[in-house]
Each structure stands twice: as C-alpha cells, then as structure tokens.
Motif scaffolding. Structure first.
Motif, PDB file in Angstrom:
ATOM      1  N   GLY A  59       0.778  -1.237   0.000  1.00 24.24           N
ATOM      2  CA  GLY A  59       0.000   0.000   0.000  1.00 24.24           C
ATOM      3  C   GLY A  59       0.806   1.281   0.000  1.00 24.24           C
ATOM      4  N   GLN A  60       2.147   1.185   0.014  1.00 19.34           N
ATOM      5  CA  GLN A  60       2.940   2.416  -0.009  1.00 19.34           C
ATOM      6  C   GLN A  60       4.310   2.164  -0.631  1.00 19.34           C
ATOM      7  N   THR A  61       4.412   2.568  -1.909  1.00 23.72           N
ATOM      8  CA  THR A  61       5.652   2.388  -2.658  1.00 23.72           C
ATOM      9  C   THR A  61       6.033   3.729  -3.280  1.00 23.72           C
ATOM     10  N   HIS A  62       7.328   4.001  -3.347  1.00 24.01           N
ATOM     11  CA  HIS A  62       7.806   5.194  -4.047  1.00 24.01           C
ATOM     12  C   HIS A  62       8.698   4.725  -5.193  1.00 24.01           C
ATOM     13  N   ALA A  63       8.074   4.467  -6.356  1.00 22.74           N
ATOM     14  CA  ALA A  63       8.831   3.904  -7.485  1.00 22.74           C
ATOM     15  C   ALA A  63       9.649   4.965  -8.209  1.00 22.74           C
ATOM     16  N   PHE A 145      -5.537  10.078  -2.321  1.00 22.54           N
ATOM     17  CA  PHE A 145      -4.720  11.299  -2.456  1.00 22.54           C
ATOM     18  C   PHE A 145      -3.784  11.369  -1.263  1.00 22.54           C
ATOM     19  N   LYS A 146      -2.658  12.060  -1.454  1.00 24.80           N
ATOM     20  CA  LYS A 146      -1.739  12.274  -0.336  1.00 24.80           C
ATOM     21  C   LYS A 146      -1.215  13.696  -0.381  1.00 24.80           C
ATOM     22  N   ILE A 147      -1.017  14.249   0.802  1.00 24.56           N
ATOM     23  CA  ILE A 147      -0.352  15.538   0.943  1.00 24.56           C
ATOM     24  C   ILE A 147       0.685  15.398   2.064  1.00 24.56           C
ATOM     25  N   VAL A 237      -0.339   7.964   6.903  1.00 26.00           N
ATOM     26  CA  VAL A 237       0.382   6.928   6.135  1.00 26.00           C
ATOM     27  C   VAL A 237       1.509   6.259   6.910  1.00 26.00           C
ATOM     28  N   HIS A 238       2.014   6.891   7.963  1.00 23.72           N
ATOM     29  CA  HIS A 238       2.902   6.139   8.849  1.00 23.72           C
ATOM     30  C   HIS A 238       2.897   6.721  10.240  1.00 23.72           C
ATOM     31  N   LEU A 239       2.564   5.861  11.180  1.00 24.95           N
ATOM     32  CA  LEU A 239       2.621   6.204  12.597  1.00 24.95           C
ATOM     33  C   LEU A 239       3.724   5.357  13.210  1.00 24.95           C
ATOM     34  N   SER A 310       5.426  -1.323   2.829  1.00 25.62           N
ATOM     35  CA  SER A 310       6.903  -1.280   2.818  1.00 25.62           C
ATOM     36  C   SER A 310       7.439   0.145   2.892  1.00 25.62           C
ATOM     37  N   ASP A 311       6.700   1.137   2.357  1.00 29.55           N
ATOM     38  CA  ASP A 311       7.224   2.491   2.139  1.00 29.55           C
ATOM     39  C   ASP A 311       8.549   2.431   1.370  1.00 29.55           C
ATOM     40  N   HIS A 312       8.626   1.495   0.418  1.00 28.61           N
ATOM     41  CA  HIS A 312       9.853   1.340  -0.384  1.00 28.61           C
ATOM     42  C   HIS A 312      10.246   2.655  -1.040  1.00 28.61           C
TER      43      HIS A 312
HETATM   44 ZN    ZN Z   1       6.138   6.898   2.005  1.00 26.46          ZN
END
Ligand code: ZN
Length: 454
Positions: A59-63, A145-147, A237-239, A310-312
């Motif tokens: 659910g969280q990737t930075h490609a 969406f993300k900010i 998105v991350h705690l 993963s927040d890759h």
């Molecule tokens: Zn992230």
C-alpha cells in the motif's frame, strides 16, 4: 472446461488454510478452490506443503522518487520477487508529482510499458493548485490522495497548507477516496534540526530526536480534526508509536472515517539497538523510535492498524553516505523484505502469522484502496494474483535484490519464509530465482466500488 493451471498446496483462503488443497486458474482469474479430486488442467504445479497466499498488495511504494517513471520497471521487478502482485504507488515522482490528468496519463503509460506487477496510483495536489482536477482524477481511477505537512522538496514533495487541506477534504467528503498525510510538523522539525546541528549532534539518534513525537503526533491530530470536520476519510500513512494509533482510534470511536498505517521497518528496528550498526541505513521519516517495536506489534494484533506497507524508497546507497545524518536521504528499499519480514516477525512472537499476513498485507490493503474483492483474497472469480512461499530459515542478502539498489537495513537478518513463486494476473512472474514476466505484463488498477467505510 479445462483450467489453464492447477496449483496444489496449502491454499490460504479468508476462511482459513486448506491443507492438501488446490486451486485452478482460468483466463487470469481463480476458477475453483477445493480439496480431494481436482478438475482437469492443461498444466499442474504441485507446491507440496508450501503456503499458497493471496498476492501481497504493498500500500505504499515510491517507485519514481529518484529515477522518475521508468523506476516502475525495477521497482515492480523487485515487487514480484518479493511476492507483491500489486503496488500502490505514491505521487512524488522525479521531477514532478502526479497532480493532474496529464501526469496521470503519463504514469499510466509508463505502467503499461514497464510494470511487472499491477499498479494502483495515489495522486496529490500542489500548493496554489485548485481542487478542480480532483474529480477527474477520481473518475480516472486514482485510489487515494496524499499531501504532506512537511516540505521534503518544494517542487516534488511540498508542504500543503491547512486551508488547501480543508478544501481537498471537502471535495473528497462525498467520495470513498481517502486523503493520506505525511504527518510531521514543519516548524518543530526545522527548529530541532537546527538545534541539533548547532550542538554538533549528527548521528542516527539525533535524527529521531530532531523529529520528535510532538512533531509527528501534533501533525496527526491536526489532520484528523480537519478530516473529521469535513466528514472525509483521513489516513495517516505512517505512525511510529502506539500513541499515534490510539489517536486514530479516538476518531473511529467518535464515528469519523480515520485510519492509520504502519510500515514493516517500525516492527523490526530500534535506534537504541540497531542504530550503531545501521546508521543512515535506517533513516526514514517519521523516524524509527526507541522502545516501540513490541508496542506496535500489539497495535497490529489489536486490529488498530489498517494495514502494513513497505514504504519502499528507490534511493541508491550513495544517498546515505553523507557527512551528517541530516543530509542523508530518508527512506529504505523494502519490496523483497515486506512479506518475509512481516511473516517472520509475527511467527517469532507466536502470533497466527498466516492469518495476520493475509489480513495485513492482502485483504486490508485491497479493501482500503477499493480493489476488493477482485484482489486481496484467494476466492473464485478473483484475479489470479498469487504468492507461494516456503517455510525455511534464510538470511536476507540485499546484494541479490532485483531493485537495482542492492542495500537494505534487513541485510543479514534471518527470515522464516522464502517467496518461491509469484503469479500476476494468472501468469508466472517469479519462479524462485528469476523474474519471468515482461515489463507491461502488470496492469494499471483503478479504484472499484467497494470501500473501507461503507
Ligand atoms: Zn512513504
């Protein structure tokens, strides 16, 4: 009708694992699941006692934060090698984020050219941008969406001011689409970094102190309250601490749409124990904090974590070799370690690792991003996105990764499972040693019409 493929093994369904079970694949979807006599199939794969799991949805990737849109290629190669069949990619691409129809169309074209795994997409809006584009982006299938409350880059990853956050929430309130935040308060972080620098402190422990819990939790609470006022779905998105999940839980109890996400490195590392060895290799934002690992596992088990990701981040290791921790890039590679690290951590603690893994890495992210029931579970009619893993102790060697980064904070850590096969849309994508599908075999996955909050 003869199935294309019959897979035998322990089939992990939402109702529990079926030992000596089988499933069939027909035209890219799951045909039937059962035990005992199996239907005819053109091809058979017998996985023995291995676990046949629903494909992982990260659910969280930075490609594209470093290499731009073509980063989708190496990122999704690494994904399928890690048992991940769908990535949900963040909007902060290099050089510019996904914030309108033109950037969405360019990214979908890149998915169709490069992706080995399926890809669902986050979008963002920039400071000063109107919310006019939001409806069109939703109609085109963006899943969230993300900010950010903190400016990582003025052009690629800016801070969005509170008035625009409220405007965006108000547009999203009539929809099921969540708005996520990178939850750090800019004034607190900037001033504490300046203070640490002035004091000559620049190691990994100064990283956590310079972005203190006050910065993370105040930003979290501020965002949750704006979300509550608008009635939209607010997502953190991350705690990094149990306290964060308790804040979210207060809003859920009051009837608001609020969720919190965890990343797997917060369930493994502690700067007090791992900092001397890993240094900048464990630098992520918000920081991994001392003394939280077991408390965060308890949040997972208690059901207060929406899902684990993963927040890759696709940063090369050079980005970490800087004179001070404050110049080092934040983020770690994580596609090939998400599944084995989560499963192994749950297993070592005596939790039901099979159930928790299916829930946190497949079912919950599928529900969250509107991909359920087409994805997220092994049930007849669902897409044949399947991960097979064998329970065998193994040591992670980051030099063998497929992400073209080849470093990891998990390097040298022992896992209890290994991904031996991955199927994407019914086709073999990873055979245990090599990526076997082609760029473009992964699909762009739009949001469907089933949602986390009904
Ligand atoms: Zn992230």
């Amino acid at each position: 009708m003869t199935a294309d493929l019959l897979i035998r093994g322990t089939i992990v369904t939402p109702d529990g694992p079926i030992r000596d079970g089988w499933l069939t694949i027909e035209g890219g979807t799951i045909g039937a699941i059962g035990t005992g006599e199996a239907p005819a199939a053109a091809d058979v794969f017998d996985a023995g006692t291995a676990l046949v799991m629903p494909g992982v949805i990260d659910g969280q990737t930075h490609a594209g934060s470093y290499g731009g849109l073509k980063g989708i290629g190496s990122t999704t190669r690494s994904a399928v090698a890690g048992g991940i069949t769908t990535i949900v990619d963040m909007p902060y691409d290099n050089p510019a984020p996904l914030n309108d129809m033109a950037t969405l169309e360019a990214k979908i074209a890149a998915v169709r050219q490069y992706a080995h795994a399926n890809v669902a997409l986050y979008a963002t809006i920039m400071p000063g941008q109107s919310t006019d584009d939001v409806k069109a982006l939703i109609d085109a299938g963006v899943v969230a969406f993300k900010i950010s409350g903190f400016e990582s880059s003025p052009t690629r990853f800016p801070r969005v001011p509170a008035d625009l956050v409220l405007d965006l929430f108000e547009v999203l309130a009539d929809t099921a689409v969540p708005l996520g935040i990178h939850n750090e308060d800019q004034e607190i972080v900037r001033s504490r970094i300046a203070r640490a620098r002035a004091a000559g402190r620049d190691g990994i422990e100064a990283h956590s102190e310079s972005r203190p819990p006050a910065a993370e939790l105040a930003s979290t609470a501020h965002f949750l309250e704006i979300g509550a006022a608008s009635g939209a779905h607010a997502h953190i998105v991350h705690l990094t601490s149990a306290r964060g999940f308790q804040l979210v839980e207060n809003y859920v109890r009051d009837g608001y749409r609020a969720t919190g996400e965890l990343c797997v490195h917060y369930l493994w590392f502690d700067p007090a124990e791992d900092g001397p060895e890993l240094g900048a290799k464990m630098k992520v934002n918000p920081p991994i904090r001392p003394g939280q690992v077991e408390k965060l596992w308890q949040e997972v088990v208690a059901g207060r974590v929406a899902f684990v990701s993963s927040d890759h981040s696709s940063w090369p290791i050079d980005n970490k070799f800087t004179p001070s921790i404050f110049e080092a890039g934040a983020g770690v590679p994580g596609l090939e370690t998400l599944l084995p690290a989560f499963f192994s951590g749950a297993d070592q603690r005596g939790f039901n690792a099979v159930r928790l893994t299916a829930e946190q890495l497949s079912e919950n992210p599928a529900r969250f991003f509107g991909l359920w029931p087409q994805k997220g579970a092994l049930v007849p009619g669902a897409d044949a996105d399947i991960t097979i893993m064998t329970e065998t102790p193994n040591v992670w060697d980051a030099s063998s990764a497929h992400d073209e980064l080849n470093w990891s904070p998990f390097d040298g850590r022992e896992f209890s499972v290994k991904v031996t096969r991955t199927y994407v849309n019914g086709a073999l994508a990873w055979d245990g040693t090599a990526v076997t599908n082609a760029g473009g075999d992964g699909a762009y996955v739009p949001r469907g019409d089933k949602h986390w909050f009904s």
